[in-house]
Design an enzyme around this catalytic site. Structure first.
Site, PDB file in Angstrom:
ATOM      1  N   GLY A 119     -17.064  34.413  14.053  1.00  0.00           N
ATOM      2  CA  GLY A 119     -17.723  33.282  14.054  1.00  0.00           C
ATOM      3  C   GLY A 119     -17.850  32.953  12.379  1.00  0.00           C
ATOM      4  O   GLY A 119     -17.901  34.115  11.657  1.00  0.00           O
ATOM      5  N   GLN A 172     -22.114  30.288   4.733  1.00  0.00           N
ATOM      6  CA  GLN A 172     -21.580  31.698   4.393  1.00  0.00           C
ATOM      7  C   GLN A 172     -20.289  31.531   3.511  1.00  0.00           C
ATOM      8  O   GLN A 172     -19.626  32.316   2.907  1.00  0.00           O
ATOM      9  CB  GLN A 172     -20.995  32.404   5.702  1.00  0.00           C
ATOM     10  CG  GLN A 172     -22.188  33.145   6.780  1.00  0.00           C
ATOM     11  CD  GLN A 172     -21.316  33.838   7.892  1.00  0.00           C
ATOM     12  OE1 GLN A 172     -20.971  33.216   8.755  1.00  0.00           O
ATOM     13  NE2 GLN A 172     -21.053  35.003   7.656  1.00  0.00           N
ATOM     14  N   CYS A 205     -21.561  41.463  10.502  1.00  0.00           N
ATOM     15  CA  CYS A 205     -21.617  39.943   9.887  1.00  0.00           C
ATOM     16  C   CYS A 205     -20.653  39.765   8.756  1.00  0.00           C
ATOM     17  O   CYS A 205     -20.769  40.940   8.075  1.00  0.00           O
ATOM     18  CB  CYS A 205     -22.995  39.369   9.482  1.00  0.00           C
ATOM     19  SG  CYS A 205     -23.248  37.839   8.448  1.00  0.00           S
ATOM     20  N   LEU A 206     -19.970  38.933   8.687  1.00  0.00           N
ATOM     21  CA  LEU A 206     -19.008  38.938   7.488  1.00  0.00           C
ATOM     22  C   LEU A 206     -19.698  38.936   6.251  1.00  0.00           C
ATOM     23  O   LEU A 206     -19.063  39.350   5.133  1.00  0.00           O
ATOM     24  CB  LEU A 206     -18.313  37.582   7.407  1.00  0.00           C
ATOM     25  CG  LEU A 206     -16.965  37.867   8.765  1.00  0.00           C
ATOM     26  CD1 LEU A 206     -16.076  36.368   8.751  1.00  0.00           C
ATOM     27  CD2 LEU A 206     -15.909  38.954   8.717  1.00  0.00           C
ATOM     28  N   HIS A 228     -26.145  33.924  16.584  1.00  0.00           N
ATOM     29  CA  HIS A 228     -26.241  34.584  15.278  1.00  0.00           C
ATOM     30  C   HIS A 228     -25.728  33.272  14.219  1.00  0.00           C
ATOM     31  O   HIS A 228     -26.211  33.167  13.293  1.00  0.00           O
ATOM     32  CB  HIS A 228     -24.900  35.536  15.511  1.00  0.00           C
ATOM     33  CG  HIS A 228     -24.520  36.308  14.061  1.00  0.00           C
ATOM     34  ND1 HIS A 228     -24.716  37.503  13.934  1.00  0.00           N
ATOM     35  CD2 HIS A 228     -24.155  35.872  12.874  1.00  0.00           C
ATOM     36  CE1 HIS A 228     -24.278  37.868  12.621  1.00  0.00           C
ATOM     37  NE2 HIS A 228     -23.755  36.753  12.005  1.00  0.00           N
ATOM     38  N   GLU A 229     -24.844  32.574  14.467  1.00  0.00           N
ATOM     39  CA  GLU A 229     -24.334  31.411  13.914  1.00  0.00           C
ATOM     40  C   GLU A 229     -25.306  30.360  13.549  1.00  0.00           C
ATOM     41  O   GLU A 229     -25.667  29.889  12.465  1.00  0.00           O
ATOM     42  CB  GLU A 229     -23.008  30.830  14.289  1.00  0.00           C
ATOM     43  CG  GLU A 229     -21.846  31.638  14.373  1.00  0.00           C
ATOM     44  CD  GLU A 229     -21.366  32.479  13.249  1.00  0.00           C
ATOM     45  OE1 GLU A 229     -21.880  32.067  12.030  1.00  0.00           O
ATOM     46  OE2 GLU A 229     -21.035  33.727  13.552  1.00  0.00           O
ATOM     47  N   HIS A 282     -27.498  31.433  10.829  1.00  0.00           N
ATOM     48  CA  HIS A 282     -27.223  31.315   9.669  1.00  0.00           C
ATOM     49  C   HIS A 282     -27.651  29.930   9.118  1.00  0.00           C
ATOM     50  O   HIS A 282     -27.895  29.802   7.944  1.00  0.00           O
ATOM     51  CB  HIS A 282     -25.888  31.269   9.576  1.00  0.00           C
ATOM     52  CG  HIS A 282     -25.225  32.828   9.437  1.00  0.00           C
ATOM     53  ND1 HIS A 282     -25.511  33.546   8.245  1.00  0.00           N
ATOM     54  CD2 HIS A 282     -24.433  33.505  10.061  1.00  0.00           C
ATOM     55  CE1 HIS A 282     -24.759  34.719   8.252  1.00  0.00           C
ATOM     56  NE2 HIS A 282     -24.289  34.756   9.444  1.00  0.00           N
TER      57      HIS A 282
HETATM   58 ZN    ZN Z   1     -23.096  36.081  10.195  1.00  0.00          ZN
END
Ligand code: ZN
Length: 166
Positions: A43, A48, A88-89, A130-131, A134
């Site tokens: 995701g 991000q 998380c990226l 999670h998204e 963000h």
């Molecule tokens: Zn993340």
């Protein structure tokens, strides 16, 4: 696109509602999907990649689903709790057990501006929560105990120091 890392203020900003779903938004979603696959994530939210808008993309987690983009998502229902590992990226190298609702309903818009409604459980529900976090400037490291957060931030500093050129 470059994935922004912990410490970048854009990750802490609340994303703006998208009021006009046009070609630029569809292009952004396509670029984000490409970035997500390149980074081997499941995701990716617009903040991000440095864009403060309420849009995320996610990997198809069920065989019958296609990878999708969601605009202006709202979680309208939550039930149960589930604790599982999350990463998380934007915070590579760290992961932690995070409590999330086990089942959710999310409503939003697709890339054509049509309403979508997703009922999700397990990993898909976790990914969506999670998204959506963000888009509100919240990271998974904010969802753990203060002690664990301190530990994670300590590890992050160490990883950053190791990654820095001499
Ligand atoms: Zn993340």
């Amino acid at each position: 696109m470059d994935v922004r890392l912990l410490g970048d203020p854009v990750l802490r900003r609340r994303g703006d509602e998208i009021t006009n779903i046009d070609e630029s938004i569809r292009k952004l979603a396509a670029d984000m999907l490409e970035t997500m696959y390149a980074a081997e994530g499941i995701g990716l939210a617009a903040p991000q990649v440095g864009i403060s808008l309420r849009l995320f993309v996610m990997e198809a987690l069920e065989p019958e689903q296609e990878a999708r983009a969601v605009i202006n998502p709202v979680i309208t229902h939550k039930a149960g709790t589930d604790r599982d590992e999350e990463g998380c990226l934007s915070v590579p190298g760290l992961n932690a057990l995070v409590d999330r609702a086990e089942e959710i309903v999310m409503e939003g818009l697709d890339l054509e501006g049509e309403p979508i409604r997703i009922e999700a459980a397990g990993l898909l529900a976790r990914c969506i929560q999670h998204e959506v976090d963000h888009l509100d400037g919240i990271l998974f490291i904010d969802r753990v105990s203060p002690l664990q957060r301190k530990m994670l931030l300590g590890k992050w500093k160490k990883l950053q120091a190791e990654a820095a050129p001499p």
